[in-house]
Design an enzyme around this catalytic site. Structure first.
Site, PDB file in Angstrom:
ATOM      1  N   LYS A  23       0.831  -1.208   0.000  1.00  0.00           N
ATOM      2  CA  LYS A  23       0.000   0.000   0.000  1.00  0.00           C
ATOM      3  C   LYS A  23       0.866   1.258   0.000  1.00  0.00           C
ATOM      4  CE  LYS A  23      -2.800   0.719   3.696  1.00  0.00           C
ATOM      5  NZ  LYS A  23      -2.514   2.034   4.307  1.00  0.00           N
ATOM      6  N   SER A  24       1.850   1.317   0.891  1.00  0.00           N
ATOM      7  CA  SER A  24       2.703   2.513   0.977  1.00  0.00           C
ATOM      8  C   SER A  24       3.406   2.777  -0.346  1.00  0.00           C
ATOM      9  CB  SER A  24       3.776   2.324   2.053  1.00  0.00           C
ATOM     10  OG  SER A  24       3.195   2.270   3.323  1.00  0.00           O
ATOM     11  N   ARG A  28       3.010   5.909  -3.328  1.00  0.00           N
ATOM     12  CA  ARG A  28       4.184   6.707  -3.734  1.00  0.00           C
ATOM     13  C   ARG A  28       4.454   6.593  -5.234  1.00  0.00           C
ATOM     14  NH1 ARG A  28       4.302   5.610   1.596  1.00  0.00           N
ATOM     15  NH2 ARG A  28       5.624   6.828   3.014  1.00  0.00           N
ATOM     16  N   GLY A  95      -4.613   7.959   5.619  1.00  0.00           N
ATOM     17  CA  GLY A  95      -3.676   8.893   6.240  1.00  0.00           C
ATOM     18  C   GLY A  95      -2.501   9.197   5.319  1.00  0.00           C
ATOM     19  N   SER A 170       7.726   9.167  12.078  1.00  0.00           N
ATOM     20  CA  SER A 170       6.577   8.996  11.192  1.00  0.00           C
ATOM     21  C   SER A 170       7.010   9.134   9.741  1.00  0.00           C
ATOM     22  CB  SER A 170       5.504  10.038  11.503  1.00  0.00           C
ATOM     23  OG  SER A 170       4.590  10.107  10.420  1.00  0.00           O
ATOM     24  N   GLN A 172       5.027   9.178   7.302  1.00  0.00           N
ATOM     25  CA  GLN A 172       4.101  10.082   6.607  1.00  0.00           C
ATOM     26  C   GLN A 172       4.574  11.524   6.728  1.00  0.00           C
ATOM     27  OE1 GLN A 172       0.189   9.154   8.127  1.00  0.00           O
ATOM     28  NE2 GLN A 172       0.067   7.256   6.957  1.00  0.00           N
ATOM     29  N   ASP A 318       2.321  -1.113  12.048  1.00  0.00           N
ATOM     30  CA  ASP A 318       1.022  -1.568  11.527  1.00  0.00           C
ATOM     31  C   ASP A 318       0.715  -3.024  11.896  1.00  0.00           C
ATOM     32  OD1 ASP A 318       0.536   0.909  10.444  1.00  0.00           O
ATOM     33  OD2 ASP A 318       1.288   0.390   8.452  1.00  0.00           O
ATOM     34  N   LYS A 345      -4.228   5.886  15.041  1.00  0.00           N
ATOM     35  CA  LYS A 345      -4.298   5.244  13.717  1.00  0.00           C
ATOM     36  C   LYS A 345      -5.766   5.250  13.263  1.00  0.00           C
ATOM     37  CE  LYS A 345       0.032   4.401  13.173  1.00  0.00           C
ATOM     38  NZ  LYS A 345       0.761   5.087  12.108  1.00  0.00           N
ATOM     39  N   ARG A 391      -7.181  -3.141   9.781  1.00  0.00           N
ATOM     40  CA  ARG A 391      -6.232  -4.050  10.442  1.00  0.00           C
ATOM     41  C   ARG A 391      -6.847  -4.704  11.684  1.00  0.00           C
ATOM     42  NH1 ARG A 391      -2.202  -3.499   7.006  1.00  0.00           N
ATOM     43  NH2 ARG A 391      -1.590  -1.403   6.390  1.00  0.00           N
TER      44      ARG A 391
HETATM   45  C1  S3P Z   1       2.691   4.866   6.345  1.00  0.00           C
HETATM   46  C2  S3P Z   1       3.316   5.223   7.506  1.00  0.00           C
HETATM   47  C3  S3P Z   1       2.861   4.806   8.848  1.00  0.00           C
HETATM   48  C4  S3P Z   1       1.899   3.627   8.752  1.00  0.00           C
HETATM   49  C5  S3P Z   1       0.865   3.821   7.700  1.00  0.00           C
HETATM   50  C6  S3P Z   1       1.510   3.994   6.328  1.00  0.00           C
HETATM   51  C7  S3P Z   1       3.226   5.374   5.057  1.00  0.00           C
HETATM   52  O1  S3P Z   1       2.187   5.881   9.466  1.00  0.00           O
HETATM   53  O2  S3P Z   1       1.282   3.419  10.004  1.00  0.00           O
HETATM   54  O3  S3P Z   1      -0.013   2.709   7.647  1.00  0.00           O
HETATM   55  O4  S3P Z   1       2.775   4.902   3.984  1.00  0.00           O
HETATM   56  O5  S3P Z   1       4.095   6.238   5.098  1.00  0.00           O
HETATM   57  P1  S3P Z   1       2.990   7.004  10.341  1.00  0.00           P
HETATM   58  O6  S3P Z   1       3.919   7.689   9.432  1.00  0.00           O
HETATM   59  O7  S3P Z   1       1.920   7.910  10.861  1.00  0.00           O
HETATM   60  O8  S3P Z   1       3.658   6.240  11.436  1.00  0.00           O
END
Ligand code: S3P
Length: 431
Positions: A23-24, A28, A95, A170, A172, A318, A345, A391
């Site tokens: 997913k991440s 991107r 998020g 983080s 993100q 996660d 979360k 999750r």
């Molecule tokens: C993610 C970063 C994490 C993770 C989220 C995906 C990302 O969050 O928990 O599911 O894709 O960069 P945080 O950056 O808030 O820890």
């Protein structure tokens, strides 16, 4: 009507499965594809609700994106090629979409609004608003108890580079700053105290971008143009985690998970399970699109408790709900600390794990920053809630496999957020 999931105990799980794309990394790939010039092809893209929300936001800014199954094509117009959207951008439940995109929006000359679902509107945005304002963007949101929440109004442009030390680990927030840094004239530096996932840095490298990582410092050079690429997304280790624990806890089981992403910033789950005594074998390690990957073989194992705190936490952030499920079946008391981030979360995952475990008849202690779980414990099938958190829904489904009787997870359609096809994949392994 919202979908529910009915899970019955299993006598064993066997088979070879492909884990859906990360997913991440899928988010991107779209983002950098949209900022690159020319065509980007994303193979093994994750067509889940979260990633489709990212695609829709870029379409609203004039980027051509086609998703056909697990292939996604993005036609980027270059770094300055986004157009002001006619409507408020919608991140849905994601998020990653709202936080990373805010970094990109901070670099645009137009004004834009971005929001998301109820859960997104409860998650803190001050962590991105603060550094992006320091770079020169104007970001306004709803203010409650001195925290900033979506909907956000962003007026960007004219950014200056900053050096920023992250107050919380983080990916993100780190990524939002690095992406904004692409639009600032000079070098933007982000420093972390604990290492978080580095997919943005790797994706930028894959696109030929000027990014340097030394230790916990990432430096990106602004105003660089890059061109479209082919990206091969590995399977998502966070999705694989549900099947790793299912294979360990169910009796007489052996599973082979193919093409799982093994980026060292994400492999905490393998380290933790090895420490618990799990039989997990990693084979056929390889590297593609700057991201390591491998196949994983997992067999039923007797587990022991672990203590988790500090550096490992961002590497398993996660996976903690599913590690908690493993802990109920492990010999001894498992303690997870330093994980307060779980409270903000998709749901408050410390509270939701504890409350649903109690419905299964399990003993669990909720700590301010984690959980204490004795084991092994007998679980009794029950009717459980997902709290709209994918999750939590999948973790409770795996708990249901080792509980007596049937377990129902209500409001399970949130699984679409990250793992379309979860239920049928699990069913296909039953003996
Ligand atoms: C993610 C970063 C994490 C993770 C989220 C995906 C990302 O969050 O928990 O599911 O894709 O960069 P945080 O950056 O808030 O820890």
């Amino acid at each position: 009507m919202t979908k529910f999931l009915r899970i019955t105990p299993t006598l064993g799980l066997k088979g070879e499965i492909h884990i859906p794309g990360d997913k991440s990394i899928s988010h991107r790939a779209i983002m950098l594809g949209a900022l690159a010039r020319g065509e980007t092809i994303v193979n093994n893209f994750l067509p889940s609700a979260d990633c489709l929300a990212t695609a829709e936001c870029f379409r609203a800014m004039g980027i051509g994106i086609e998703v056909r199954g697990m292939r996604c094509e993005v036609r980027g117009n270059g770094l300055k090629g986004l157009m002001g959207p006619k409507k408020t951008l919608d991140a849905g439940n994601s998020g990653t979409t709202i936080r990373l995109l805010s970094g990109i929006l901070a670099g645009q000359e137009f004004e834009v609004k971005i929001t998301g679902d109820e859960s997104i509107q409860r998650r803190p945005m001050g962590r991105i608003a603060k550094p992006l304002r320091l770079m020169g963007a104007s970001i306004e949101g709803k203010i409650r108890n001195s925290e900033v929440f979506a909907p956000l109004k962003i007026i960007g442009g004219g950014l200056c580079p900053i050096r920023y030390e992250l107050p919380v680990p983080s990916a993100q927030v780190k990524s939002a700053i690095l992406l904004a840094g692409l639009f600032a004239n000079g070098e933007t530096v982000v420093v972390e105290n604990l290492t978080s996932r580095d997919h943005t840095e790797r994706m930028l490298t894959h696109f030929g971008g000027a990014i340097k990582v030394t230790g916990r410092e990432s430096r990106v050079t602004g105003c660089q143009e890059f061109s479209g690429q082919e990206v091969d997304v590995p399977g998502d280790i966070s999705s694989a985690a549900f099947f790793l624990i299912a294979g360990l806890l169910a009796p007489n089981s052996e599973l082979k998970l193919l093409n799982v992403g093994l980026n060292p910033t994400r492999t905490g789950i393998i380290d933790v399970l090895h420490r618990m005594g799990a039989s997990i074998e990693v084979i056929r390690e390889r590297m593609l699109s700057e991201e390591p990957r491998a196949d994983i073989i997992v067999r039923s194992s007797k587990l022991g408790a672990v203590k988790l705190d500090g550096e490992i936490i961002p590497r398993i952030i996660d996976e903690i709900p599913i590690i908690a499920v493993a802990a109920t079946q492990a010999e001894g008391v498992t303690e997870i600390r330093g994980a307060k981030e779980l409270r903000i979360k998709e749901s408050d995952r410390i509270r939701t794990v504890a409350s649903e475990f109690r419905k299964l008849g399990a003993e669990v202690e909720e700590l301010e920053d984690g959980l204490r779980i004795p084991g092994p414990q007998k679980l009794k099938g029950a009717v459980l809630q997902s709290y709209g958190d994918h999750r939590i829904a999948m973790s409770m489904a795996i708990a249901g496999l080792v509980a007596t009787g049937a377990t129902t997870i209500e409001n399970a359609d949130c699984i679409e957020t990250s793992f379309p096809g979860f239920e049928s994949l699990l069913d296909s392994l039953r003996q």
